[in-house]
Write a protein that holds these residues in place. Structure first.
Motif, short mmCIF file in Angstrom:
data_model
loop_
_atom_site.label_atom_id
_atom_site.label_comp_id
_atom_site.label_asym_id
_atom_site.label_seq_id
_atom_site.Cartn_x
_atom_site.Cartn_y
_atom_site.Cartn_z
N VAL A 69 -6.75 18.29 -15.73
CA VAL A 69 -5.99 18.57 -14.64
C VAL A 69 -6.08 19.41 -14.17
O VAL A 69 -6.55 20.57 -14.85
N SER A 70 -5.91 19.88 -13.66
CA SER A 70 -5.49 21.26 -12.40
C SER A 70 -4.26 21.35 -11.95
O SER A 70 -3.18 20.80 -11.19
N ASN A 71 -3.70 22.32 -12.62
CA ASN A 71 -2.04 23.08 -12.28
C ASN A 71 -1.98 24.19 -11.55
O ASN A 71 -2.76 24.61 -11.99
N ILE A 72 -1.78 24.34 -10.71
CA ILE A 72 -1.39 25.82 -9.84
C ILE A 72 0.10 25.91 -9.88
O ILE A 72 1.52 24.77 -9.36
N ARG A 73 0.19 27.08 -10.71
CA ARG A 73 1.87 27.24 -10.56
C ARG A 73 2.38 28.23 -10.54
O ARG A 73 1.69 29.34 -9.95
N ILE A 74 3.58 28.70 -9.28
CA ILE A 74 4.09 29.22 -9.18
C ILE A 74 5.73 29.84 -10.15
O ILE A 74 5.89 28.87 -9.57
N THR A 75 5.63 30.86 -10.83
CA THR A 75 6.57 30.85 -11.16
C THR A 75 7.11 31.98 -10.80
O THR A 75 7.16 33.08 -10.33
N ALA A 76 8.33 32.58 -11.86
CA ALA A 76 9.43 33.93 -11.79
C ALA A 76 10.20 34.00 -13.03
O ALA A 76 10.44 32.45 -13.87
N GLY A 77 10.41 35.06 -13.39
CA GLY A 77 11.05 34.62 -14.90
C GLY A 77 11.36 36.42 -15.13
O GLY A 77 11.79 38.02 -14.03
N ILE A 78 12.29 36.96 -16.34
CA ILE A 78 12.42 38.37 -16.57
C ILE A 78 11.49 38.32 -17.93
O ILE A 78 11.26 37.77 -18.57
N GLN A 79 11.28 39.83 -18.40
CA GLN A 79 10.59 40.49 -19.75
C GLN A 79 11.52 41.49 -19.44
O GLN A 79 11.50 42.30 -19.09
N LEU A 80 11.70 41.65 -20.81
CA LEU A 80 11.86 42.84 -21.63
C LEU A 80 10.53 44.11 -21.02
O LEU A 80 9.89 43.73 -21.58
N ARG A 81 11.66 45.41 -20.41
CA ARG A 81 11.49 46.47 -20.26
C ARG A 81 10.74 47.28 -21.98
O ARG A 81 11.19 46.92 -22.72
#
Lengths: 217, 408
Positions: B396-408
């Motif tokens: 299986v091949s996956n290409i992901r385009i994601t967005a999010g938040i992360q604690l600084r």
């Protein structure tokens, strides 16, 4: 920073365009593709046939419904048929059948859909019949006619297979021209020489007789 | 969907170009003290671990090129409101003297300094001394025994001799900056000497959490399919949503602070379509295969950050562990002959319970709040073996385009 944004933008656009070049669906065919689902509500004298359109195809559908036969072929000589409609209004369709089933017999069911050029059959399903409802003769016309004339019999639960509807004028067997669950078209036997006789129909061993007699002129 | 290596390599190289051309550092306000004792203010590239003792990259301004100082070129460097690193001359293992950078931990009548993981004591009139444990070979009952001696206890006794109330504490102190720094502070207080306990430069959060979600573009491919001709066709990618949580860990001191460990838990549900047709003269046979995968993914890997003045691009690589929570497969075959089309639903294959693979990606962290980064990421994942039946292999091949938040 402007340079960075420009570069990231260019990578994003390039990535997007590369992704967009890929295929995005199975090609559509002219013919409809059907799925026959399991038979449900198999009870005394009835059963419910179920189907759905996997793909309605590009050509317009002119008729769709079900076929059931005692052999694994939708084109079998003894294939019964029921039309659900002429133009699908929803993906799923069903038919509650009360005719064309012999008690204890195994039947193979196919959904079907016709276009102007082709007929598509769904996959096969099977069930053991619990029998059909008793046929009934409501009326027939004309009530007076010469031997060799065509008579139309209206009723219920007739077989759609001509050979399975055994029609007799008294003791004389008639030839069945066309069959539907509610109507039979038959030829008055040439040998009929009795002035007034009842019309009887036997389907899967069940005999029914008309209340009114048929008469020669 | 066929994503050629050539395409991916091209994207990766182009992106790398962006990163390399903007490979600026994690700059903090600081200063250097020149050999003529002049203090020059500017920016110091933040370094953690061994690298901070090798050289110092000083920037007059963030946009200029750095000046790299080695220990023999300056007297000290430091971060504003942070640690101070000075130069000292030590006798290395060779008889030659060597000038090195040392972090000043406590400054007073007796000072405590650190070079890499080694602690040193400094006192006027006494030899600059390393605190260490030594191993010596002893013969007990004619048997050779390797014994470890806490030589540092003796050194502490000698340096802190004029404060007898610390003697008991000296005997039990462990050889660590955390334990010895308070002891040196106590000694200076005992001597009523001016003492300065140096602040450490905040290294940033060691553990950080984040949320991420986006689009998953996936395809399934099959190998070794001589007996499975119906799979010998085109795979059609399907888009699905993808989301989950992740945690990043900064590596301990001694490694580069740009490298983070990263782990996460993600969920995705995808339906794949597989199509094959054999257009013969007598009959046209077409096969469709549908695969439904509801998956839980646990990537374990590393993130290499390239901190800039404001944004932080990063590269990620991980081992991808996938558990197939709920799966189904169906096959639909049609045979078109003359004016009739017949459909069949032959048996298919069974999907494995899970599979392993690897993933790699690149992204960007941007500060959007005092406590959060916004995150965007493009990721490629390759996993093995959703099917493993006889000769039938898969990937299986996956290409992901994601967005999010992360604690600084």
């Amino acid at each position: 920073m402007k340079y960075l944004i420009k570069n990231i933008l260019s990578v994003s656009i390039l990535t997007g365009s590369l992704l967009a070049c890929e295929n995005d669906g199975i090609p559509k065919e002219q013919f409809p593709v059907l799925i026959t689902e399991s038979v449900t509500e198999i009870q005394e004298g009835t059963a419910t046939l179920n189907g759905r359109f996997h793909d309605e195809g590009l050509s317009p559908i002119v008729s769709y419904g079900f076929i059931w036969t005692p052999m694994q072929s939708p084109n079998h000589l003894y294939a019964e048929k029921i039309e659900v409609g002429t133009s699908p209004t929803s993906n799923r369709f069903e038919a509650s059948i009360t005719f064309g089933m012999e008690k204890g017999k195994q039947y193979f069911v196919y959904s079907y859909a016709k276009t102007d050029k082709q007929i598509s059959y769904g996959n096969i399903q099977q069930f053991i019949s619990n029998g059909c409802q008793e046929p009934a003769i409501i009326d027939f016309s004309p009530t007076v006619a010469q031997p060799g004339s065509v008579v139309t019999i209206n009723g219920e639960n007739f077989s759609t297979v001509n050979a399975l509807n055994q029609v007799k004028f008294g003791t004389f067997t008639a030839t069945v021209l066309e069959s539907s669950p509610t109507q039979l078209t038959v030829i008055v036997p040439e040998a009929l020489n009795v002035q007034s006789v009842p019309i009887s129909i036997t389907i899967f061993g069940i005999l029914v007789q008309s209340d009114q007699n048929f008469s020669l002129p | 969907m066929k994503f050629s290596i050539k395409r991916l390599t091209f994207i990766a190289l182009l992106t790398l170009k962006v990163f390399v051309s903007h490979g600026q550092k994690d700059l903090r306000e600081g200063y250097v003290v020149t050999l003529t004792s002049d203090t020059v203010n500017g920016f110091i590239e933040y370094r953690d671990g061994v690298a901070s003792f090798k050289s110092c990259a000083f920037y007059n301004s963030p946009d200029e090129n750095p000046i790299i100082y080695h220990p023999h070129q300056i007297l000290a460097y430091g971060y504003r409101n942070g640690s101070v690193t000075v130069t000292r001359t030590i006798n290395s293992q060779t008889p030659e003297e060597k000038i090195v950078f040392m972090r000043l931990l406590v400054k007073g009548k007796v000072s405590l300094l650190q070079h890499t993981s080694n602690l040193w004591l400094e006192k006027e009139g006494q030899k600059f001394t390393a605190l260490k444990k030594v191993k010596k070979v002893q013969y007990i009952n004619n048997k050779r025994v390797l014994t470890q001696f806490n030589e540092y206890v003796g050194s502490l006794n000698m340096f802190l001799l004029d404060c007898p109330q610390l003697q008991n504490e000296i005997q039990n102190v462990k050889l660590s900056a955390k334990d010895i720094a308070p002891l040196i502070e106590k000694y200076n207080n005992c001597q009523q000497a001016e003492v300065l306990v140096m602040k450490d430069t905040p290294p940033g959060r060691r553990i950080s959490f984040g949320l991420e979600g986006g689009l998953n573009i996936s395809s399934v491919g099959f190998n070794g399919r001589k007996s499975n001709a119906y799979l010998n066709g085109s795979t059609y990618k399907l888009h699905s949503s993808y989301g989950g949580v992740f945690v990043t860990f900064r590596l301990p001191t001694g490694f580069t602070d740009r490298l983070n460990l990263i782990a996460g838990v993600y969920y995705t549900a995808t339906q794949y379509e597989y199509y094959h047709q054999d257009l013969g003269n007598v009959a046209k046979v077409r096969d469709q295969v549908f695969i439904n995968l509801n998956q839980l993914k646990v990537p374990l890997g590393v993130r290499l950050r390239f901190p800039m003045k404001k944004y932080t691009p990063f590269l990620e690589a991980a081992v991808a562990l996938t558990s197939n929570l709920n799966t189904s497969t169906s096959r639909f075959k049609t045979v078109e002959s003359g004016g009739s089309v017949y459909a069949y639903t032959p048996d298919t294959f069974t999907i494995n319970k899970g599979q392993t693979g690897f993933s790699g990606g690149l992204g960007l962290l941007a500060p959007v709040h005092a406590k959060f980064y916004a995150l965007v990421k493009v990721q490629y994942e390759h996993t093995f073996g959703i099917v493993n039946e006889g000769a039938l292999k898969s990937h299986v091949s996956n290409i992901r385009i994601t967005a999010g938040i992360q604690l600084r």
